[in-house]
Motif scaffolding. Structure first.
Motif, short mmCIF file in Angstrom:
data_model
loop_
_atom_site.label_atom_id
_atom_site.label_comp_id
_atom_site.label_asym_id
_atom_site.label_seq_id
_atom_site.Cartn_x
_atom_site.Cartn_y
_atom_site.Cartn_z
N MET A 226 0.93 -1.20 0.04
CA MET A 226 -0.02 0.00 0.10
C MET A 226 0.97 1.26 -0.02
O MET A 226 1.62 1.47 0.83
N THR A 227 0.67 2.22 -1.01
CA THR A 227 1.59 3.32 -1.10
C THR A 227 1.02 4.27 -0.10
O THR A 227 -0.10 4.50 0.00
N ASN A 228 1.54 5.51 0.02
CA ASN A 228 1.20 6.43 0.85
C ASN A 228 0.26 7.30 0.21
O ASN A 228 -0.81 7.76 0.90
N SER A 229 0.03 7.40 -1.22
CA SER A 229 -1.24 8.13 -2.02
C SER A 229 -2.44 7.07 -1.54
O SER A 229 -3.71 7.81 -1.93
N GLN A 230 -2.34 5.84 -1.00
CA GLN A 230 -3.39 5.23 -0.87
C GLN A 230 -3.96 5.60 0.66
O GLN A 230 -5.12 5.21 0.89
N HIS A 231 -3.37 6.12 1.27
CA HIS A 231 -3.77 6.34 2.67
C HIS A 231 -5.07 7.47 2.71
O HIS A 231 -4.86 8.42 2.11
N ASP A 232 -6.09 7.05 3.67
CA ASP A 232 -7.07 7.97 3.86
C ASP A 232 -6.70 8.51 5.12
O ASP A 232 -6.95 8.19 6.28
N ASN A 233 -5.92 9.76 5.27
CA ASN A 233 -5.65 10.23 6.48
C ASN A 233 -6.10 11.74 6.43
O ASN A 233 -5.49 12.83 7.00
N SER A 234 -7.38 11.95 5.97
CA SER A 234 -7.87 13.39 5.57
C SER A 234 -8.03 13.97 6.97
O SER A 234 -7.98 15.27 7.11
N GLU A 235 -8.22 13.31 8.21
CA GLU A 235 -8.66 14.06 9.53
C GLU A 235 -7.30 14.43 9.98
O GLU A 235 -7.36 15.40 11.04
N TYR A 236 -6.07 13.91 9.47
CA TYR A 236 -4.98 14.49 10.02
C TYR A 236 -4.00 15.28 8.93
O TYR A 236 -3.72 14.22 7.92
N PRO A 237 -3.70 16.49 8.67
CA PRO A 237 -3.12 17.14 7.72
C PRO A 237 -1.80 16.42 7.56
O PRO A 237 -1.06 16.04 8.64
N ALA A 238 -1.41 16.08 6.44
CA ALA A 238 0.07 15.61 6.12
C ALA A 238 1.20 16.44 6.87
O ALA A 238 2.14 15.80 7.31
N GLU A 239 1.06 17.64 6.88
CA GLU A 239 2.20 18.41 7.52
C GLU A 239 2.02 18.09 8.98
O GLU A 239 3.21 18.10 9.68
N PHE A 240 0.97 18.04 9.82
CA PHE A 240 0.98 17.80 10.97
C PHE A 240 1.63 16.37 11.47
O PHE A 240 2.48 16.10 12.49
N LEU A 241 1.26 15.20 10.56
CA LEU A 241 1.78 14.16 10.78
C LEU A 241 3.03 14.12 10.48
O LEU A 241 3.96 13.22 11.25
N LEU A 242 3.92 14.95 9.54
CA LEU A 242 5.21 14.94 9.45
C LEU A 242 5.98 15.63 10.57
O LEU A 242 6.91 15.31 10.92
N ARG A 243 5.24 16.62 11.07
CA ARG A 243 6.07 17.81 12.04
C ARG A 243 5.90 17.10 13.67
O ARG A 243 6.71 17.50 14.31
N ILE A 244 4.91 16.29 14.13
CA ILE A 244 4.73 15.89 15.24
C ILE A 244 6.03 14.99 15.74
O ILE A 244 6.59 14.18 14.92
N PRO A 245 6.50 14.96 16.92
CA PRO A 245 7.64 14.44 17.22
C PRO A 245 7.45 12.85 17.45
O PRO A 245 6.30 12.26 17.95
N LEU B 295 6.88 7.52 9.96
CA LEU B 295 5.78 8.23 9.22
C LEU B 295 5.00 7.41 8.71
O LEU B 295 3.63 7.58 8.60
N ASN B 296 5.26 6.88 7.95
CA ASN B 296 4.57 5.66 7.01
C ASN B 296 3.94 4.82 7.69
O ASN B 296 2.72 4.28 7.55
N GLU B 297 4.38 4.20 8.91
CA GLU B 297 4.06 3.39 9.65
C GLU B 297 2.88 3.99 10.51
O GLU B 297 1.71 3.42 10.61
N LEU B 298 2.91 5.28 10.93
CA LEU B 298 1.76 5.85 11.53
C LEU B 298 0.69 6.08 10.63
O LEU B 298 -0.60 5.85 10.89
N LYS B 299 0.97 6.43 9.35
CA LYS B 299 -0.13 6.65 8.50
C LYS B 299 -0.87 5.34 8.17
O LYS B 299 -2.12 5.09 7.88
N LEU B 300 -0.09 4.22 8.03
CA LEU B 300 -0.77 2.89 7.77
C LEU B 300 -1.69 2.58 8.94
O LEU B 300 -2.72 1.89 8.91
#
Length: 415
Positions: free
Chosen positions: A1-20, A351-356
């Motif tokens: 499953m690629t990142n583009s297939q993730h449905d993380n609309s509730e969490y902005p991509a930049e938020f997931l990237l920046r959180i520690p 980051l990918n594991e969190l999105k998954l």
């Protein structure tokens, strides 16, 4: 499953990237950049099955593996190029650049070469590379100005459940020195040697070795073979984590906790599996009771499970992400942290594991925060506990600041 297939609309991509984030379970020798692997192999005249990134991904570093044993075959190529001081510094530095999270681990006995590169040297060179990158990034304005938490790392030394004379030059020499011992005794003695080395470096050089681990093929090679080593580690106040429940059942996890004093468990995939017991005649009722008691103990003691979603899907081909036992771990409020395992071998990162996990388990904002913060709270951070608590508080405050900035509500669940 690629990142583009993730449905993380509730969490902005930049938020997931920046959180520690933390990565409590990341193997150095499984996270080497493939471009670096090719360069180092060419420089050291080491034979690879291919010399382009795309071909290596097709032949060796695959999207799926038939088994854990096939997955582990990748490491014979990565460890071969790491038996060199400069290579260790470079790969550790690049990993820190790519990663920057707590919990780097690797097996120095696989990399040491008697007469050329000692186990101590292998550890110190990795420390050198990680420290260099850490110093550089902590000097950047957001961190230096106190706006963001600083980067930290700790080294976990990984013993191997079993090895042969051909596993590495160091293991060959060790095997020959103990040729009159039984195989299991040799496995255990090698682990004792590793713990003694860790103690020496931490005591004499303040090297940030935070804990010990055992990895490798699990079935047929029980943790009890390394009981003496982990007892020594326990007495020397090292933290302990054990790869368990990855290739075997709940009994392996129990053994890691009881025989090896493990405070964390690597993978723990088969923790709920009542079919994978050593005694097939044990009744289903007793198996279920055993598993439930194990879960209750781990939950109460906050024994953290280092969950590696992508790695498990690769080595257990019939597993669907949505059916991963991490879902049940979360439902039962167990302590878990999402980890990469091997960034290169598994083609992933934290980051990918969190999105998954968000996509598969429909994580609420509070669950995302809880899992993320568990990584910090259950980390084996080097140094003073008071400093660690202050650092974790700073991390939580920074997380909450970002959640507010991006409109991600993370109020605690009422349950």
């Amino acid at each position: 499953m690629t990142n583009s297939q993730h449905d993380n609309s509730e969490y902005p991509a930049e938020f997931l990237l920046r959180i520690p984030k933390t990565d409590l379970h990341c193997h150095l020798d499984g996270s080497i950049r493939l471009s670096t692997l090719i360069e180092l192999a060419a420089a050291q005249s080491i034979l690879l099955p291919a010399y382009t990134v795309s071909e290596l991904k097709e032949i060796v570093f695959k999207p799926k593996y038939l088994s854990l044993e096939e997955y582990l075959e990748c490491f014979k190529y990565t460890t071969a190029v790491l038996r060199n001081p400069d290579a260790l510094v470079r790969v550790a530095y690049e990993l820190a650049i790519d990663q920057f999270s707590i919990g780097v681990r690797y097996s120095p006995q696989l990399l040491a070469v008697p007469g050329v590169l000692t186990v101590e040297d292998a550890i110190e060179k990795v420390h050198e590379g990680l420290a260099r990158a850490c110093t550089e990034f902590n000097a950047l304005p957001p961190v230096a100005n106190g706006e963001e938490p600083e980067y930290k790392y700790g080294i976990i030394l990984c013993a191997i459940r079993h090895f042969t004379k051909d596993s590495s030059p160091w293991y060959k020499a060790f095997w020959e020195m103990h040729e009159h011992e039984g195989e299991k005794r040799i496995y255990g003695l090698a682990s004792v040697s590793l713990v003694a080395t860790a103690d020496k470096l931490r005591t004499n050089k303040n090297t940030p070795i935070v804990g010990v681990d055992i990895a490798g093929a699990e079935s047929g090679f029980p943790a009890e073979d390394h009981k003496e080593a982990f007892s020594l580690a326990h007495k020397k106040f090292f933290f302990k984590t054990v790869h368990a429940g990855e290739g075997y059942g709940p009994e392996s996890i129990f053994q890691a906790i009881t025989d090896c004093h493990a405070e964390r468990i690597g993978h723990g995939f088969h923790i709920f599996d009542t079919t994978n017991f050593s005694n097939p005649e044990r009744s289903l009722e007793s198996k279920e009771s055993y598993v439930e008691a194990l879960i209750q103990y781990m939950s109460s003691m906050r024994v953290c499970i280092e969950v590696c979603l992508t790695s498990n899907l690769q080595t257990l081909p019939n597993t669907l992400l949505e059916q991963h036992p991490a879902r049940k771990m979360i439902e039962k409020k167990m302590a878990i942290s999402l980890c990469s395992d091997n960034m290169t071998v598994s083609s992933t990162n934290v980051l990918n594991e969190l999105k998954l996990a968000i996509h598969a388990f429909k994580l609420t904002p509070w669950q995302v925060k809880d899992i993320t913060m568990t990584g910090f709270k259950r980390s084996f951070m080097f140094g003073d506990y008071v400093v660690k608590r202050a650092y974790n508080r700073k991390v939580i405050e920074f997380y909450d600041k970002l959640a507010k900035e991006y409109g991600v509500i993370s109020l605690r669940n009422t349950d």
